[in-house]
Design an enzyme around this catalytic site. Structure first.
Site, mmCIF file in Angstrom:
data_model
loop_
_atom_site.group_PDB
_atom_site.id
_atom_site.type_symbol
_atom_site.label_atom_id
_atom_site.label_comp_id
_atom_site.label_asym_id
_atom_site.label_seq_id
_atom_site.Cartn_x
_atom_site.Cartn_y
_atom_site.Cartn_z
ATOM 1 N N ASP A 89 48.074 21.997 -14.159
ATOM 2 C CA ASP A 89 48.847 21.814 -15.385
ATOM 3 C C ASP A 89 49.910 20.748 -15.132
ATOM 4 O O ASP A 89 50.068 20.263 -14.000
ATOM 5 C CB ASP A 89 49.462 23.135 -15.882
ATOM 6 C CG ASP A 89 50.400 23.784 -14.861
ATOM 7 O OD1 ASP A 89 51.091 23.046 -14.122
ATOM 8 O OD2 ASP A 89 50.462 25.022 -14.816
ATOM 9 N N ARG A 97 44.093 26.954 -17.535
ATOM 10 C CA ARG A 97 44.369 25.668 -16.883
ATOM 11 C C ARG A 97 43.192 25.214 -16.026
ATOM 12 O O ARG A 97 42.921 24.012 -15.930
ATOM 13 C CB ARG A 97 45.674 25.715 -16.085
ATOM 14 C CG ARG A 97 45.813 26.831 -15.090
ATOM 15 C CD ARG A 97 47.293 26.956 -14.675
ATOM 16 N NE ARG A 97 47.567 28.221 -14.046
ATOM 17 C CZ ARG A 97 47.641 28.403 -12.733
ATOM 18 N NH1 ARG A 97 47.461 27.374 -11.918
ATOM 19 N NH2 ARG A 97 47.910 29.585 -12.236
ATOM 20 N N TYR A 132 44.135 31.743 -27.028
ATOM 21 C CA TYR A 132 45.182 30.779 -26.705
ATOM 22 C C TYR A 132 44.989 29.488 -27.504
ATOM 23 O O TYR A 132 43.870 29.144 -27.883
ATOM 24 C CB TYR A 132 45.126 30.395 -25.219
ATOM 25 C CG TYR A 132 45.277 31.521 -24.246
ATOM 26 C CD1 TYR A 132 46.522 31.841 -23.706
ATOM 27 C CD2 TYR A 132 44.176 32.270 -23.823
ATOM 28 C CE1 TYR A 132 46.667 32.870 -22.785
ATOM 29 C CE2 TYR A 132 44.307 33.300 -22.904
ATOM 30 C CZ TYR A 132 45.558 33.593 -22.389
ATOM 31 O OH TYR A 132 45.690 34.610 -21.479
ATOM 32 N N ASP A 173 52.048 32.368 -17.363
ATOM 33 C CA ASP A 173 52.790 31.454 -16.500
ATOM 34 C C ASP A 173 54.110 31.064 -17.160
ATOM 35 O O ASP A 173 54.236 31.116 -18.388
ATOM 36 C CB ASP A 173 51.969 30.191 -16.229
ATOM 37 C CG ASP A 173 50.770 30.462 -15.328
ATOM 38 O OD1 ASP A 173 50.794 31.470 -14.597
ATOM 39 O OD2 ASP A 173 49.817 29.662 -15.362
#
Length: 290
Positions: free
Chosen positions: A81, A175, A67, A39
């Site tokens: 988010d 997310r 991540y 993203d």
């Protein structure tokens, strides 16, 4: 013509396709693709494939990823988010580390995730984010994803967002994971930051910036076979067998262990990724010239 793989440290605010477009201009080639969309708010490891190396994209996309994510408790948004519109706010100051760690245990292993509306998944021929932008929400079937590791790190600063180290399978929405953890705690939550630290076996240590590529160009490209470095190499011993392989024919090879192999020609050229079974190497993907 440029061929190979370059691992970009994607900057915040760029789409993954923005990165590919920029590299097309720098490297003066149209054939550029990436493995694993990030993203715009996310940064970190973005494997980019150039020229004939684009044949390997599907192998890179299928791998696990890791991540570091920021988790902001008490805030629920429409995008899951902090870039989205706020839907709910709840007090979360009383949530302790112990409470959060207890909840994380429920999100390890195989879990079910409902993809977010703000995603590129197509249902009925339409991308979900296109419907979401029109204010529409439709039912989405849950998907099975695997969270191989979920570790709670220290916040960046006292009282700041929690940080999670997430190692997960293809198709995982971090997310959504943050949103679901917040729901499980009863206060809501969303993702406040995301940095990919590993994809397709490549890490941040191997990343290059866009600025570095502008300065050094295609000299930064790694060979296509670097994607398959976890597999053993097999070098074809005879010219006749080399010619057979380049025509797509299976090869007789004794004494190997079952599994995948990087196959090289008599001149050392990477030819294909092949699977050995019962004395025969059969090509799964050819990379002549890659």
């Amino acid at each position: 013509m440029a061929n190979g793989i370059i691992i970009i440290d994607k900057p915040a605010g760029w789409t993954s396709m923005d990165v590919c477009g920029k590299l097309r201009g720098i490297l003066k080639t149209k054939k550029v693709g990436h493995a694993g969309t990030l993203d715009p708010m996310a940064t970190g490891v973005l494997p980019v494939f150039v020229g004939s190396a684009t044949r390997a994209v599907s192998y890179a996309e299928a791998g696990d990823k890791e991540y570091i994510a920021g988790l902001r408790l008490g805030l629920v948004t429409n995008t899951q988010d902090t870039s989205g519109d706020v839907l709910e706010q709840h007090p979360a100051e009383g949530i302790t580390r112990g409470q959060l760690e207890a909840v994380l245990a429920r999100f390890t292993g195989e879990i079910q995730q409902v993809p977010p509306m703000y995603s590129a998944i197509k249902i009925g021929g339409q991308k979900l984010y296109e419907l979401a932008r029109k204010g529409q929400e439709i039912e989405r079937p849950a998907r099975t994803v695997t969270i191989h590791g979920l570790e709670l790190l220290e916040p960046d600063e006292p009282g700041g967002d929690w940080r999670l180290r997430v190692r997960c399978s293809k198709g995982t929405y971090v997310r959504t994971l943050c949103h679901d953890i917040g729901q499980a705690l009863g206060c809501g939550g969303c993702m406040s930051s995301l940095r990919r630290t590993m994809a397709a076996g490549f890490t941040l240590a191997e990343c290059r910036t866009i600025e570095e590529v502008q300065r050094q160009g295609e000299s930064l490209l790694a060979a296509t076979d670097s994607l398959f470095r976890q597999y053993p190499a097999y070098r074809i011993p005879l010219e006749q067998a080399d010619r057979r392989c380049r025509c797509g024919n299976p090869l007789t090879a004794e004494g190997l262990q079952p599994g995948l192999y990087r196959v090289y020609g008599t001149d050392g050229t990477f030819l294909c990724l092949s699977r050995w079974e019962n004395g025969v190497l059969t090509s799964e993907k050819n990379f002549f010239g890659a």
